[in-house]
Design an enzyme around this catalytic site. Structure first.
Site, PDB file in Angstrom:
ATOM      1  N   ASP A  17      -7.543  57.713 -26.399  1.00  0.00           N
ATOM      2  CA  ASP A  17      -7.409  58.931 -25.597  1.00  0.00           C
ATOM      3  C   ASP A  17      -5.952  59.258 -25.270  1.00  0.00           C
ATOM      4  O   ASP A  17      -5.458  60.345 -25.565  1.00  0.00           O
ATOM      5  CB  ASP A  17      -8.206  58.804 -24.288  1.00  0.00           C
ATOM      6  N   ARG A  97      -8.683  50.760 -11.314  1.00  0.00           N
ATOM      7  CA  ARG A  97      -8.207  52.145 -11.359  1.00  0.00           C
ATOM      8  C   ARG A  97      -7.401  52.547 -10.115  1.00  0.00           C
ATOM      9  O   ARG A  97      -6.350  53.175 -10.243  1.00  0.00           O
ATOM     10  CB  ARG A  97      -9.384  53.109 -11.562  1.00  0.00           C
ATOM     11  N   ASP A 126     -14.275  56.906 -14.313  1.00  0.00           N
ATOM     12  CA  ASP A 126     -12.845  56.703 -14.103  1.00  0.00           C
ATOM     13  C   ASP A 126     -12.123  57.958 -13.631  1.00  0.00           C
ATOM     14  O   ASP A 126     -11.155  57.888 -12.890  1.00  0.00           O
ATOM     15  CB  ASP A 126     -12.188  56.174 -15.382  1.00  0.00           C
ATOM     16  N   SER A 178     -15.674  51.680 -27.133  1.00  0.00           N
ATOM     17  CA  SER A 178     -14.837  52.022 -25.989  1.00  0.00           C
ATOM     18  C   SER A 178     -14.702  50.760 -25.146  1.00  0.00           C
ATOM     19  O   SER A 178     -15.694  50.224 -24.644  1.00  0.00           O
ATOM     20  CB  SER A 178     -15.488  53.141 -25.172  1.00  0.00           C
TER      21      SER A 178
END
Length: 406
Positions: A17, A97, A126, A178
């Protein structure tokens, strides 16, 4: 009309990404892109990251070492809370995160950036975790989320974009899981795992350890020492909590510990299936729970179990920097004052088996609990207790008899 930005700070991992987001930002906004990577123990994933970021168009890359803070201020408090999302997930991505996002905000302010960009999809958790943290520390900051606005619809199309722009990738179309890796865990999603009917191909995907079948045929014994709920030594050797987590990852991985296959409820409403590897974390949670069983009184232990569910939801939902999470952490911290002692465990083919626990604050009394003769417990006391405890049930039964109910 699309808003213009002069300088954008990007949460950069070097994965699929964020690799394509750098040129995409420059193409669409004509802005300077500053990449920021938070080192929470990704290991080799950070190798060659600066060269890659600069080559794809970033003006600079920050790599911030957050490992000690990650363990001491996020992992340990969550473990002390006993927080496990939906009974299985040890929150490896969830609490990584907020710490990364907080550091990104600090750098964005330092650099005078107009906006912060992340590569989270519009389907995932996320995006919430990043953006709630940004709102908590920079409520005025604009946020760019390409997945919500670009024309790319799949990871396949992302690979096409990367190849068209000569962006090097570490994955192929055949290994396009992923993944999220840090010092606490490794997650796997996508591809064959998207069908819950498929058994995961563990031999193919596991990186932190082996399957239980491949683990040694003899058990491994370890002893973890805690002071006020914090791990301070392993097998009698004083270590930092970070060092203990890393060492337990190695030991747990070798013994097939901490492999979880689950279908979880995402915050955005859908169910998703993933495989998590958390070898050291699984051991640490179990050891801490064993010690609390010895050191906490019944009412505190039971109430803490209830709050652990809410704590896990707050962490999972990205609500780390909220008054409720801070209040719950204050409660948890107060419960840990007597959680001191040694926990011995036997690790064998994926199993974590208690092998003895000791504590100077133990509430367990062998003299009271014994099946042998004792001089401190009057067994006749239980008769009056049962009469009072069962009184509501007795009154209800008498009323039923009076009214002719069976």
């Amino acid at each position: 009309m699309q808003k213009k930005y002069n300088k954008v700070v990007l949460a950069y991992s070097g994965g699929l990404d964020t690799s394509i987001i750098i040129p995409w930002l420059k193409e669409n906004y004509g802005c300077e892109v500053i990449a920021v990577s938070g080192d929470v123990g990704q290991g080799t994933e950070l190798e060659g990251l600066e060269e890659k970021a600069l080559k794809t168009g970033a003006s600079k890359l920050y790599i911030e070492n957050l490992q000690e803070e990650f363990v001491n201020e996020f992992i340990i408090p969550t473990m002390q809370a006993g927080a496990v999302y939906e009974g299985k997930y040890l929150l490896g991505t969830s609490f990584a995160r907020p710490i990364i996002a907080k550091r990104i905000v600090e750098i964005a302010k330092k650099e005078g950036a107009d906006a912060i960009c992340h590569g989270c999809t519009g389907k995932g958790n996320d995006q919430v975790r990043f953006e709630l943290t940004i709102k908590a520390f920079a409520p005025e900051m604009d946020i760019i989320a390409p997945w919500r606005i670009w024309d790319i619809k799949s990871r396949e199309e992302e690979i096409d974009y990367a190849q068209a722009h000569d962006i090097p990738l570490k994955i192929s179309r055949e290994t396009n899981y992923s993944k999220d890796k840090n010092l606490w865990h490794l997650s796997h999603e996508g591809m064959d795992l998207e069908d819950p009917a498929n058994e995961p191909m563990y031999e193919k995907i596991l990186e932190m350890g082996v399957t239980p079948e491949q683990a040694p045929d003899k058990p491994t014994y370890i002893t973890i020492s805690f002071e006020k709920g914090v791990p301070v030594a392993l097998d009698g050797v004083k270590m930092s909590a970070l060092e203990i987590v890393l060492q337990l990852n190695k030991i747990g991985g070798e013994n097939g510990i901490g492999i979880t296959d689950m279908v979880e409820n995402r915050l955005v409403g859908m169910k998703s299936r993933g495989v998590y590897e958390t070898p050291g974390g699984s051991i640490l949670y179990q050891a801490h729970q064993n010690l609390e069983e010895l050191c906490l009184d019944k009412e505190t232990q039971h109430f803490k179990m209830q709050t652990s569910i809410k704590f896990s939801e707050l962490v999972y939902n990205g609500q780390w920097y909220t008054p409720l999470r801070e209040a719950l952490s204050a409660f948890v911290e107060s419960t840990q004052q007597t959680v001191t002692g040694d926990v011995k465990l036997k690790l064998y083919k994926g199993n974590i088996i208690g092998a003895g626990t000791t504590s100077p604050y133990s509430l367990y009394s062998e003299e009271i609990a014994t099946f042998n003769e004792d001089h401190v417990y009057n067994q006749m006391d239980s008769q009056g207790f049962i009469n009072l405890f069962g009184l509501p049930l007795k009154v209800k039964a008498m009323l039923d008899q009076k009214n002719g109910k069976k």
